[in-house]
Write an enzyme that holds these catalytic residues in place. Structure first.
Site, PDB file in Angstrom:
ATOM      1  N   ASP A 282      -4.725   6.544 -23.873  1.00  0.00           N
ATOM      2  CA  ASP A 282      -4.700   6.040 -22.504  1.00  0.00           C
ATOM      3  C   ASP A 282      -5.783   6.707 -21.642  1.00  0.00           C
ATOM      4  O   ASP A 282      -5.963   7.929 -21.723  1.00  0.00           O
ATOM      5  CB  ASP A 282      -3.308   6.353 -21.921  1.00  0.00           C
ATOM      6  CG  ASP A 282      -3.045   5.660 -20.607  1.00  0.00           C
ATOM      7  OD1 ASP A 282      -3.019   4.416 -20.596  1.00  0.00           O
ATOM      8  OD2 ASP A 282      -2.850   6.360 -19.592  1.00  0.00           O
TER       9      ASP A 282
ATOM     10  N   ASP B 289       0.936   5.336 -28.580  1.00  0.00           N
ATOM     11  CA  ASP B 289       0.129   5.374 -27.361  1.00  0.00           C
ATOM     12  C   ASP B 289       0.148   6.808 -26.840  1.00  0.00           C
ATOM     13  O   ASP B 289       1.214   7.353 -26.543  1.00  0.00           O
ATOM     14  CB  ASP B 289       0.756   4.415 -26.334  1.00  0.00           C
ATOM     15  CG  ASP B 289      -0.241   3.924 -25.301  1.00  0.00           C
ATOM     16  OD1 ASP B 289      -1.106   4.717 -24.897  1.00  0.00           O
ATOM     17  OD2 ASP B 289      -0.127   2.751 -24.899  1.00  0.00           O
TER      18      ASP B 289
ATOM     19  N   ASP C 258      15.301  -6.907 -27.253  1.00  0.00           N
ATOM     20  CA  ASP C 258      16.440  -6.040 -26.946  1.00  0.00           C
ATOM     21  C   ASP C 258      17.462  -6.160 -28.071  1.00  0.00           C
ATOM     22  O   ASP C 258      17.761  -7.272 -28.514  1.00  0.00           O
ATOM     23  CB  ASP C 258      17.036  -6.490 -25.608  1.00  0.00           C
ATOM     24  CG  ASP C 258      18.223  -5.635 -25.192  1.00  0.00           C
ATOM     25  OD1 ASP C 258      18.358  -4.510 -25.724  1.00  0.00           O
ATOM     26  OD2 ASP C 258      19.011  -6.095 -24.345  1.00  0.00           O
TER      27      ASP C 258
ATOM     28  N   HIS D 197      -1.157  -5.216 -21.781  1.00  0.00           N
ATOM     29  CA  HIS D 197      -0.030  -5.128 -20.847  1.00  0.00           C
ATOM     30  C   HIS D 197      -0.479  -4.928 -19.400  1.00  0.00           C
ATOM     31  O   HIS D 197       0.361  -4.880 -18.506  1.00  0.00           O
ATOM     32  CB  HIS D 197       0.882  -3.976 -21.280  1.00  0.00           C
ATOM     33  CG  HIS D 197       0.175  -2.649 -21.190  1.00  0.00           C
ATOM     34  ND1 HIS D 197      -0.867  -2.308 -22.021  1.00  0.00           N
ATOM     35  CD2 HIS D 197       0.350  -1.598 -20.359  1.00  0.00           C
ATOM     36  CE1 HIS D 197      -1.312  -1.110 -21.691  1.00  0.00           C
ATOM     37  NE2 HIS D 197      -0.592  -0.647 -20.690  1.00  0.00           N
ATOM     38  N   ASP D 198      -1.780  -4.746 -19.168  1.00  0.00           N
ATOM     39  CA  ASP D 198      -2.300  -4.578 -17.807  1.00  0.00           C
ATOM     40  C   ASP D 198      -3.026  -5.829 -17.316  1.00  0.00           C
ATOM     41  O   ASP D 198      -3.469  -5.860 -16.167  1.00  0.00           O
ATOM     42  CB  ASP D 198      -3.315  -3.423 -17.765  1.00  0.00           C
ATOM     43  CG  ASP D 198      -2.684  -2.063 -18.041  1.00  0.00           C
ATOM     44  OD1 ASP D 198      -1.482  -1.881 -17.775  1.00  0.00           O
ATOM     45  OD2 ASP D 198      -3.415  -1.177 -18.540  1.00  0.00           O
TER      46      ASP D 198
ATOM     47  N   ASP E 131      21.194  -4.298 -23.138  1.00  0.00           N
ATOM     48  CA  ASP E 131      21.020  -3.649 -21.827  1.00  0.00           C
ATOM     49  C   ASP E 131      19.876  -4.278 -21.032  1.00  0.00           C
ATOM     50  O   ASP E 131      19.542  -3.811 -19.943  1.00  0.00           O
ATOM     51  CB  ASP E 131      20.816  -2.134 -21.988  1.00  0.00           C
ATOM     52  CG  ASP E 131      19.481  -1.792 -22.636  1.00  0.00           C
ATOM     53  OD1 ASP E 131      18.776  -2.730 -23.107  1.00  0.00           O
ATOM     54  OD2 ASP E 131      19.131  -0.603 -22.689  1.00  0.00           O
TER      55      ASP E 131
ATOM     56  N   ASP F 174      13.862  -2.503 -27.221  1.00  0.00           N
ATOM     57  CA  ASP F 174      14.043  -1.175 -27.822  1.00  0.00           C
ATOM     58  C   ASP F 174      13.500  -1.146 -29.244  1.00  0.00           C
ATOM     59  O   ASP F 174      13.051  -2.166 -29.774  1.00  0.00           O
ATOM     60  CB  ASP F 174      15.526  -0.770 -27.779  1.00  0.00           C
ATOM     61  CG  ASP F 174      16.431  -1.896 -28.240  1.00  0.00           C
ATOM     62  OD1 ASP F 174      16.088  -2.527 -29.266  1.00  0.00           O
ATOM     63  OD2 ASP F 174      17.455  -2.174 -27.578  1.00  0.00           O
TER      64      ASP F 174
ATOM     65  N   GLU G 164      -8.998   4.126 -24.513  1.00  0.00           N
ATOM     66  CA  GLU G 164      -9.131   3.197 -23.391  1.00  0.00           C
ATOM     67  C   GLU G 164     -10.202   3.756 -22.457  1.00  0.00           C
ATOM     68  O   GLU G 164     -10.055   4.846 -21.928  1.00  0.00           O
ATOM     69  CB  GLU G 164      -7.802   3.063 -22.643  1.00  0.00           C
ATOM     70  CG  GLU G 164      -7.858   2.002 -21.555  1.00  0.00           C
ATOM     71  CD  GLU G 164      -6.750   2.129 -20.520  1.00  0.00           C
ATOM     72  OE1 GLU G 164      -6.415   1.128 -19.883  1.00  0.00           O
ATOM     73  OE2 GLU G 164      -6.224   3.243 -20.330  1.00  0.00           O
TER      74      GLU G 164
END
Ligand code: TEU
Length: 543
Positions: A202, A101, A24, A318-319, A28, A32, A244
């Site tokens: 994806d 992505d 970050d 990330h999954d 926030d 980012d 994917e």
């Protein structure tokens, strides 16, 4: 294959960034693009060639950006289009390519196309999505969405259902419609012009769905669509493209990754990633890892695509849960087992992908309450299973083992507050072990997991056998040792690892006495008994 014919991405190592959890820059609590830019030197030091960034497009964030409402803009939480251009430029200065992505199976229901589509059956955008006439309450069929509930959503104004394989806020695009395909190609060309180095696609095997036949992946027109997509876009550049494809087999992957470049560079297949779940059930239905099955699965992919296609190599994304917690030991042997897993993976043929924090040996998280979890898939499963009468403890055990949030806690940069990820309140809590496990510490420590990954990356770039060598699995039925050779015209490499926390007898040392040790995750020599999680790579000239 030889150095001459090799594509740049066959020598590359890719790093995956999950932007909301990486760095970050404005307090926030969400990562980012400026945050990524500020960490490019770290990635350069690690030695990677390309960065795949999970979606940063404009999105209502129902599925953390995999629900896109504008493909040609950046979500304000991540920055602006000009931040993105700066990232591409700054990465390029360091010899790093940016991989975007592409989520082409569905958009957000807040995409302009969908807003138009619901206006009427004769609206030009209506046919951009997949509709079936019907009556409220009687679904066209019993197909289920990946995140729970039916795959159909009723729109009363149209007296129609739309099809969604994921959340209700992710309506499926209709690839049968040539206008949809053209819009997508133009959008991709627009990003290519901005200088992106590649794309990750994806759930690409689900675009050619046939809902009336209950077909989601590998639909009859899939490869026709993919070849058109590739011809109209990717083939106009020198890109890395990775689809994917949960439903791929080696035979299907041969098409995707055909060396003639007619589709993609490679795919992510997941056969080795579902070996610790009960067969035919969901990932939450845990089963112990069948190690022998894992080896034979990886062997099948290594030999199946040799000279016919190309593999991607990964343990994490990330999954998925963190590999050191999943198949290593995130307690006493954390460092050694994380290195062992890295060695086993990085010795194989293919393009390795490192998921943020994997290079630190980051672990799964165990939040004490479901309220601390954020992932739509986890939260829906928790609710559904509670309603179905499952025991809360059993549900939480599944969450601890498999929740996608295991991979989504903030990157651990240093031992300061919130691991140096943010000065604000992080969108998801930091894993409390950041005081011991963090990048600053590991960059200083020559024996860290980080330094081991760094060396593996350099080895891959030094010895052509990593890219070219033929794979052969040794001791296939051994229940502790993972061993294989890679052989090219003049070199032979051995990767040998004890995949368990117990000592393991290994008959290979004597045969490899004269070889050079490339990398070893513990002190001492290569002996007849391997220590817990010991791993090494050896190299010799062919006799
Ligand atoms: O994931 C594809 C997918 O099939 C996942 O739903 C997968 O089954 C699940 O995550 C396993 O736990 C891709 C993205 O990687 C994922 O983050 C998105 O949520 C999904 O597509 C929808 O776009």
């Amino acid at each position: 294959m030889g150095e001459k014919n090799r594509k740049w991405w066959q020598n590359a190592v890719v790093y995956q960034i999950y932007p909301r959890s990486f760095q970050d820059s404005d307090g926030d609590g969400c990562g980012d693009i400026q945050g990524i830019i500020s960490r490019l030197d770290y990635l350069k030091d690690l030695g990677i060639d390309a960065v795949w960034i999970s979606p940063v497009y404009r999105s209502p964030q129902d599925d953390n950006g995999y629900d896109i409402s504008d493909y040609q803009d950046i979500d304000p939480m991540f920055g602006t289009l000009s931040d993105m251009e700066e990232l591409i430029r700054e990465a390029d200065r360091r010899g790093i390519k940016i991989i975007m992505d592409l989520v082409l199976n569905h958009t957000s229901d807040e995409h302009r196309w969908f807003h138009e589509a619901v206006k009427g059956k004769d609206n030009p955008y209506h046919d951009y999505y997949v509709w079936r006439d019907g009556e409220e309450g009687t679904y066209p069929n019993d197909m289920k969405a990946a995140f729970g509930g039916p795959a159909w959503e009723w729109v009363p104004e149209l007296k129609q259902y739309y099809f969604h394989q994921f959340s209700v806020k992710q309506p499926d695009l209709n690839w049968e419609n040539p206008k949809v395909r053209r819009e997508i190609y133009d959008m991709i060309l627009w990003w290519m012009k901005k200088g992106v180095g590649g794309f990750r696609l994806d759930v690409i095997d689900q675009i050619a769905k046939e809902p009336d036949l209950g077909i989601t992946s590998n639909g009859p027109r899939l490869h026709e669509f993919l070849r058109e997509l590739s011809r109209e876009t990717f083939q106009k550049g020198d890109l890395i493209t990775v689809g994917e494809a949960w439903g791929a087999t080696p035979a299907i992957a041969e098409k995707y990754s055909c060396p003639d470049g007619s589709e993609f560079s490679m795919v992510f297949q997941f056969e080795h990633m579902v070996i610790d779940q009960q067969e035919g059930k969901e990932k939450w239905d845990l089963a112990p890892l069948s190690f022998v099955k894992l080896k034979k699965c990886l062997e099948k992919w290594q030999t199946g695509l040799y000279k016919k296609g190309w593999n991607s190599l990964f343990w994490d994304n990330h999954d998925l849960p963190r590999i050191v917690s999943r198949w290593g030991d995130d307690g006493g042997y954390r460092v050694r087992s994380a290195k062992m897993l890295a060695a086993v993976l990085h010795g194989m043929q293919g393009t390795p992908y490192i998921y943020q924090g994997e290079e630190l040996g980051m672990t799964n998280v165990r939040f004490d309450s479901i309220d601390k979890y954020r992932d739509i898939e986890t939260l829906n499963m928790y609710r559904e299973r509670l309603e179905a009468g499952y025991d809360e403890k059993e549900i939480m055990d599944s969450v601890y083992a498999k929740s996608r949030d295991n991979a989504r806690t903030p990157m651990q940069w240093n031992s300061q507050e919130n691991a140096g990820f943010t000065t604000g309140t992080p969108w998801i809590e930091v894993n409390p072990n950041y005081r011991e496990i963090n990048a600053e510490e590991e960059m200083k420590n020559p024996d860290s997991v980080y330094q081991f990954y760094r060396r593996l990356i350099r080895l891959r770039k030094t010895y052509p056998v990593f890219a070219d060598g033929r794979f052969e699995l040794l001791l296939p039925d051994d229940r502790r040792i993972f061993a294989y050779t890679r052989t090219d015209c003049d070199t032979e490499m051995l990767v040998c690892a004890n995949f368990t926390g117990e000592p393991a007898a290994c008959p290979l040392a004597a045969q490899w006495e004269d070889a050079e040790v490339l990398i070893h995750n513990c002190g001492g020599g290569f002996g007849e008994e391997m220590r817990p999680y010991e791993a090494l790579m050896m190299l010799r000239k062919r006799r």
